[in-house]
Design a protein around this motif. Structure first.
Motif, PDB file in Angstrom:
ATOM      1  N   PHE A   1       0.823  -1.212   0.000  1.00  0.00           N
ATOM      2  CA  PHE A   1       0.000   0.000   0.000  1.00  0.00           C
ATOM      3  C   PHE A   1       0.860   1.266   0.000  1.00  0.00           C
ATOM      4  CE2 PHE A   1      -2.488   3.452   1.684  1.00  0.00           C
ATOM      5  CZ  PHE A   1      -3.657   3.335   0.963  1.00  0.00           C
ATOM      6  N   LEU A   2       1.998   1.193   0.669  1.00  0.00           N
ATOM      7  CA  LEU A   2       2.861   2.376   0.787  1.00  0.00           C
ATOM      8  C   LEU A   2       3.519   2.742  -0.539  1.00  0.00           C
ATOM      9  CD1 LEU A   2       4.742   1.533   4.103  1.00  0.00           C
ATOM     10  CD2 LEU A   2       2.884   3.171   3.808  1.00  0.00           C
ATOM     11  N   TYR A   3       3.630   1.756  -1.444  1.00  0.00           N
ATOM     12  CA  TYR A   3       4.428   1.988  -2.648  1.00  0.00           C
ATOM     13  C   TYR A   3       3.631   1.927  -3.942  1.00  0.00           C
ATOM     14  CZ  TYR A   3       8.386   1.857   0.448  1.00  0.00           C
ATOM     15  OH  TYR A   3       9.264   2.163   1.444  1.00  0.00           O
ATOM     16  N   ARG A   4       2.774   0.913  -4.080  1.00  0.00           N
ATOM     17  CA  ARG A   4       2.068   0.751  -5.353  1.00  0.00           C
ATOM     18  C   ARG A   4       0.617   0.348  -5.117  1.00  0.00           C
ATOM     19  NH1 ARG A   4       4.993   1.089 -10.414  1.00  0.00           N
ATOM     20  NH2 ARG A   4       3.040   0.292 -11.231  1.00  0.00           N
ATOM     21  N   ARG A   5      -0.306   1.257  -5.451  1.00  0.00           N
ATOM     22  CA  ARG A   5      -1.722   1.007  -5.239  1.00  0.00           C
ATOM     23  C   ARG A   5      -2.232  -0.159  -6.102  1.00  0.00           C
ATOM     24  NH1 ARG A   5      -3.798   5.288  -2.610  1.00  0.00           N
ATOM     25  NH2 ARG A   5      -1.740   5.384  -1.756  1.00  0.00           N
TER      26      ARG A   5
ATOM     27  N   GLU B   1      14.014  -0.327  -3.677  1.00  0.00           N
ATOM     28  CA  GLU B   1      14.552  -1.119  -4.788  1.00  0.00           C
ATOM     29  C   GLU B   1      13.583  -2.222  -5.209  1.00  0.00           C
ATOM     30  OE1 GLU B   1      17.295  -0.616  -6.475  1.00  0.00           O
ATOM     31  OE2 GLU B   1      18.351   0.872  -5.250  1.00  0.00           O
ATOM     32  N   THR B   2      12.874  -2.783  -4.233  1.00  0.00           N
ATOM     33  CA  THR B   2      11.917  -3.848  -4.545  1.00  0.00           C
ATOM     34  C   THR B   2      10.789  -3.315  -5.422  1.00  0.00           C
ATOM     35  OG1 THR B   2      12.414  -4.925  -2.453  1.00  0.00           O
ATOM     36  CG2 THR B   2      10.370  -5.576  -3.536  1.00  0.00           C
ATOM     37  N   TYR B   3      10.253  -2.157  -5.040  1.00  0.00           N
ATOM     38  CA  TYR B   3       9.114  -1.626  -5.789  1.00  0.00           C
ATOM     39  C   TYR B   3       9.544  -0.852  -7.035  1.00  0.00           C
ATOM     40  CZ  TYR B   3       6.058  -3.411  -2.215  1.00  0.00           C
ATOM     41  OH  TYR B   3       5.384  -4.260  -1.391  1.00  0.00           O
ATOM     42  N   ALA B   4      10.833  -0.547  -7.143  1.00  0.00           N
ATOM     43  CA  ALA B   4      11.308   0.179  -8.322  1.00  0.00           C
ATOM     44  C   ALA B   4      11.154  -0.659  -9.587  1.00  0.00           C
ATOM     45  CB  ALA B   4      12.769   0.589  -8.131  1.00  0.00           C
ATOM     46  N   ILE B   5      11.080  -1.988  -9.430  1.00  0.00           N
ATOM     47  CA  ILE B   5      10.970  -2.853 -10.621  1.00  0.00           C
ATOM     48  C   ILE B   5       9.536  -3.352 -10.840  1.00  0.00           C
ATOM     49  CG2 ILE B   5      13.394  -3.584 -10.688  1.00  0.00           C
ATOM     50  CD1 ILE B   5      12.563  -6.120  -9.167  1.00  0.00           C
ATOM     51  N   THR B   6       8.577  -2.740 -10.133  1.00  0.00           N
ATOM     52  CA  THR B   6       7.191  -3.196 -10.209  1.00  0.00           C
ATOM     53  C   THR B   6       6.686  -3.346 -11.649  1.00  0.00           C
ATOM     54  OG1 THR B   6       6.771  -2.088  -8.115  1.00  0.00           O
ATOM     55  CG2 THR B   6       4.843  -2.747  -9.398  1.00  0.00           C
ATOM     56  N   ASP B   7       6.832  -2.288 -12.440  1.00  0.00           N
ATOM     57  CA  ASP B   7       6.271  -2.336 -13.797  1.00  0.00           C
ATOM     58  C   ASP B   7       6.915  -3.436 -14.633  1.00  0.00           C
ATOM     59  OD1 ASP B   7       4.460  -0.325 -13.371  1.00  0.00           O
ATOM     60  OD2 ASP B   7       5.927   1.246 -13.845  1.00  0.00           O
ATOM     61  N   GLU B   8       8.240  -3.537 -14.512  1.00  0.00           N
ATOM     62  CA  GLU B   8       8.929  -4.556 -15.305  1.00  0.00           C
ATOM     63  C   GLU B   8       8.498  -5.965 -14.919  1.00  0.00           C
ATOM     64  OE1 GLU B   8      11.860  -1.985 -13.977  1.00  0.00           O
ATOM     65  OE2 GLU B   8      13.316  -2.736 -15.432  1.00  0.00           O
TER      66      GLU B   8
END
Lengths: 442, 390
Positions: free
Chosen positions: B111-115, B319-326
């Motif tokens: 929730f804090l990083y990607r809805r 760093e974990t959520y930085a690659i969400t889209d990929e």
């Protein structure tokens, strides 16, 4: 309360952590109101050549140990230098040279020697400078002579070379003896111990009224290997002087990280594990230089090993560093590694941390008992050592958290606290001695 | 009338295996440790506690009611290592006296990083709960009761009726956790808050002989609950399920306490047990509770500093959520699954340096010797995940 302190090195002439520890403890004792009479052998600079000038008590206090503002800090401390030469790490050649010079400067006067009994077990001191045992004996007898002109309540001897002196002074004066175990023969030599040194250590540990160990690791060795009664052992950790002298280092533009090994280059300190780990690190990360600062009997072997591993151009050997150079190299380092095979305490990591350098320490060290904000590895686990080196170099947040918490943790390790523990031990021993005498009189 | 609402959290993370910079391979999880821990906790807690709860529901003829949130991570490990635990939860569901609560399947801080990632994880959990237990959750709780107004808004939009969080002093002020509240930015969503004093009396203090109220008897506790009559509607006892038999060992008498409690509470004739939904249907929201900043049920701070309190944690999460889209667009299901398991909040909790030197509860739950080791290990695995991106 006054303590007669028997040591064999003191800044600025040091070859290892013992001198640093003696200096810190002495300052700490001074600050808690214990008077210290510090007795030292003649000091020889490590980079000794023929231009040796011998320090006498008068000039040592003037220009080296107690200079400037330190004078007021060490109000209750007096230094006495005895004409004996205790340098366990000096080569035989250097030894002969110094002894020869000493004879010229101060012709042997039979009156200097007092019979100190059979305090030195017999046998040859293999591996040490030829005359070391003779000098240990000389130091002991001179210490006894010196002690007769001085008043003190308790004797405190540091490491094996001063144990015979401690035992002798205790026998002559009837004062209680504390021996401080900074390092054992097993730490220095592994299983190939020098029997004579072991015997001296054992005699000191058994003859003392109280034994101070620098860690529980060392306490374990004292109990297991020397058969010391655990009840008379106290653990007093070493600490660190937080007043880091500001040293100007020119900001050199570099895209290289520096990983530092600083210590004697001997089997005990594990330089080969450092080099093996360096090789592994370089397979993942090549913008890094490994600096080995120090001297010791494994230096040429280490240079060859670096070459054999094919990492020569990433490894630099500085030789022995002292004074401001130590501060400079710490200022340049991104990471300090202490891969010791056996380290009773290990003050160097604390010094690195006081320069805000994160540290990796071997689990086989006393200092790992007091540090939580350090990375820890088994000295033999070069994969894990390399893994952790790479992590510190690659992840700035890791370095930052180690630094932040390290600074807080260091403040909990003060020489004043260590000195307070020693003072408590002195007080107990003096009281016990008085009660004994009182009983006898009744 | 004071209604006791028991909610038990059931979670086991997929612990990571030691993974050095020199490792390759894509098996990141410590199958042996996970299996051992799962079976150990099953035999000490889950199995005996489920048996006892089932027995209590029967003995009290349905008047004893409880709520569970079982994470997707726990469900998967039960399937893998001790299916009998899952079966016993299915049996409990059939009693009709048990409500299952929804959360993020992977027990994460998404929730804090990607809805979008958060919503997908909640939907996945809602789905598995529906499939396994035959009921669609109406209640939501975010990982470790992390909560703010934004959480409320999003979960209301997702169709939830109730949200659970901590009754932290600094947000309640003089108000009581024993009422229901409404978030300022919601239409109908009701908030239920943990009564942390009474909850922690059981969860943390029950076996503590230095506690002035030790030993905690059923009579004493019933009296405390009874005092809520006239000053509130509910007594929300929210705790880790592992309280029974794992955090408080059997020999503290915790199971005997649980065994005797329902009859004692019901015996007052004034109090009862409810599921979360029943409580929300029966009682009105008494006022608005504005919570702009994240709170949680962790530590004395009741904030998110246990997972996001130092630069290592912030860096690892970032760093974990930085690659969400990929990862999400990679079409690689295994990669997506591994990456999501890495999001489990426990991994970041292990990196906490807050009480590290004091050696407390953080250490007890930590498979690593130090927060630094855990960060290094995590970052090495994240490296491997990154190398698998298309």
């Amino acid at each position: 309360m006054k303590v007669l302190m028997l040591g064999w090195e003191f800044p600025p002439y040091i070859s290892g952590g013992l001198g640093t520890a003696c200096y810190g403890l002495t300052r700490g004792l001074d600050s808690v109101g214990v008077k210290v009479g510090f007795v030292l052998p003649v000091s020889i600079p490590q980079d000794f050549h023929s231009h040796v000038t011998f320090k006498t008590p008068s000039n040592i206090s003037d220009d080296t140990v107690v200079k400037g503002k330190n004078k007021s800090l060490l109000r209750g401390v007096t230094m006495h230098v005895l004409p004996a030469f205790l340098q366990p790490y000096a080569g035989p050649e250097q030894y002969d040279q110094v002894v020869e010079m000493m004879k010229q400067l101060q012709p042997a006067d039979e009156n200097d020697y007092l019979p100190v009994g059979d305090i030195l077990p017999g046998g040859e001191a293999v591996g040490y400078g030829g005359d070391l045992m003779e000098q240990v004996r000389r130091y002991a007898s001179l210490a006894v002579k010196h002690s007769q002109d001085e008043t003190f309540d308790v004797i405190h001897a540091h490491d094996w070379m001063t144990y015979p002196a401690g035992l002798a002074v205790a026998a002559y004066s009837g004062k209680p003896l504390v021996v401080h175990l900074h390092s054992t023969e097993f730490d220095r030599s592994g299983e190939n111990i020098n029997q004579q040194v072991y015997d001296i250590e054992r005699a000191g540990l058994h003859g003392a009224d109280r034994v101070i160990c620098v860690s529980y690791l060392t306490r374990g060795i004292a109990v297991k290997r020397y058969g010391v009664n655990p009840e008379k052992i106290e653990v007093v950790y070493n600490a660190v002087d937080l007043e880091v002298k500001k040293i100007h280092t020119d900001p050199i533009k570099r895209d290289e990280k520096i990983v530092l090994f600083l210590g004697r280059i001997t089997m005990q300190k594990g330089p080969e594990y450092f080099l093996q780990a360096a090789k592994k690190v370089l397979s993942k990360f090549d913008k890094v230089r490994f600096v080995i600062a120090g001297s010791g009997d494994l230096i040429s072997q280490s240079v060859s090993l670096a070459a054999e591993l094919g990492i020569g151009k990433h490894v630099a050997f500085t030789g022995f560093l002292r004074g401001d150079d130590v501060g400079r190299i710490f200022n340049m380092a991104d990471l300090y590694v202490m891969p010791s095979v056996s380290e009773p305490f290990g003050i160097a990591p604390l010094e690195a941390m006081s320069h805000n350098v994160p540290v990796i320490i071997s689990k086989q060290s006393g200092v790992s008992e007091v540090l939580t904000h350090a990375l820890k590895v088994d000295f033999w686990d070069i994969d894990e050592m390399a893994n952790k080196i790479v992590a510190v170099l690659r992840h700035p947040p890791l370095r930052r958290v180690l630094q932040q918490h390290g600074q807080i943790e260091l403040r909990k390790l003060s020489w004043k606290d260590s000195a307070k523990k020693c003072k408590k031990i002195y007080t107990e021993l003096v009281r016990a001695k008085k009660q004994k005498i009182h009983k006898r009189r009744k | 009338m004071a209604s006791v609402v028991f909610y038990f959290q059931v979670h086991q993370p997929y612990r990571l295996r030691p993974y050095s910079i020199f490792d390759s391979g894509t098996n990141y999880f410590d199958d042996q440790a996970n299996g051992e821990i799962c079976r150990k906790v099953a035999s000490k807690c889950y199995l005996p506690a489920n048996a006892l709860i089932t027995e209590l529901i029967r003995a009290n003829e349905g008047r004893f009611r409880v709520n569970y949130s079982v994470t997707g991570m726990a469900i998967e490990q039960f399937k893998q290592y001790c299916p009998e635990v899952l079966e016993s939860f299915v049996e409990l569901a059939k009693t009709g006296c048990v409500e299952f609560i929804a959360e993020t399947y992977y027990h994460t801080l998404a929730f804090l990083y990607r809805r979008d990632e958060f919503i997908d994880q909640v939907e996945k959990h809602r789905q598995i709960i529906t499939d396994l237990f035959g009921q669609t959750p109406r209640t939501f709780r975010n990982t470790e009761l992390t909560y703010n107004n934004d959480v409320a808004e999003v979960v209301e939009e997702m169709g939830f009726d109730i949200v659970l969080t901590e009754g932290a002093d600094h947000i309640l002020g003089h108000r009581s956790p024993n009422f229901l509240y409404r978030p300022p930015n919601c239409e109908h969503l009701k908030m239920m808050l943990k009564n942390y004093r009474l909850s922690d009396d059981i969860a943390f203090r029950f076996g503590d002989r230095a506690w002035t109220e030790w030993p905690l008897t059923v009579e004493k506790f019933t009296g405390w609950v009874d005092r809520i009559n006239g000053t509130g509607y509910v007594c929300n006892l929210f705790m880790d399920y592992e309280t029974f038999g794992e955090h408080q060992w059997d020999d503290t008498g915790i199971f005997d306490f649980l065994r005797a409690l329902p009859a004692s509470i019901i015996g007052t004739q004034k109090n009862d047990f409810l599921t979360v939904s029943e409580a929300a249907d029966r009682y009105p929201a008494e006022g608005e509770l504005d919570i702009p900043h994240m709170i949680s049920w962790a530590d004395t701070e009741r904030d998110i500093s246990a997972w996001l309190g130092n630069s290592m944690q912030a860096n690892a999460l970032y760093e974990t959520y930085a690659i969400t889209d990929e990862v999400r667009s990679s079409g690689d299901e295994t990669l997506l699954e591994d990456w999501r398991k890495l999001q489990t909040s426990d991994h970041f909790y292990y990196m906490c340096t807050k009480y590290f030197a004091d050696g407390d509860v953080h250490k007890y739950f930590n498979p690593y010797q130090s927060p630094y080791d855990s960060y290094i290990n995590y970052m090495n695995i994240l490296d491997s995940i990154r190398s698998r991106l298309p």
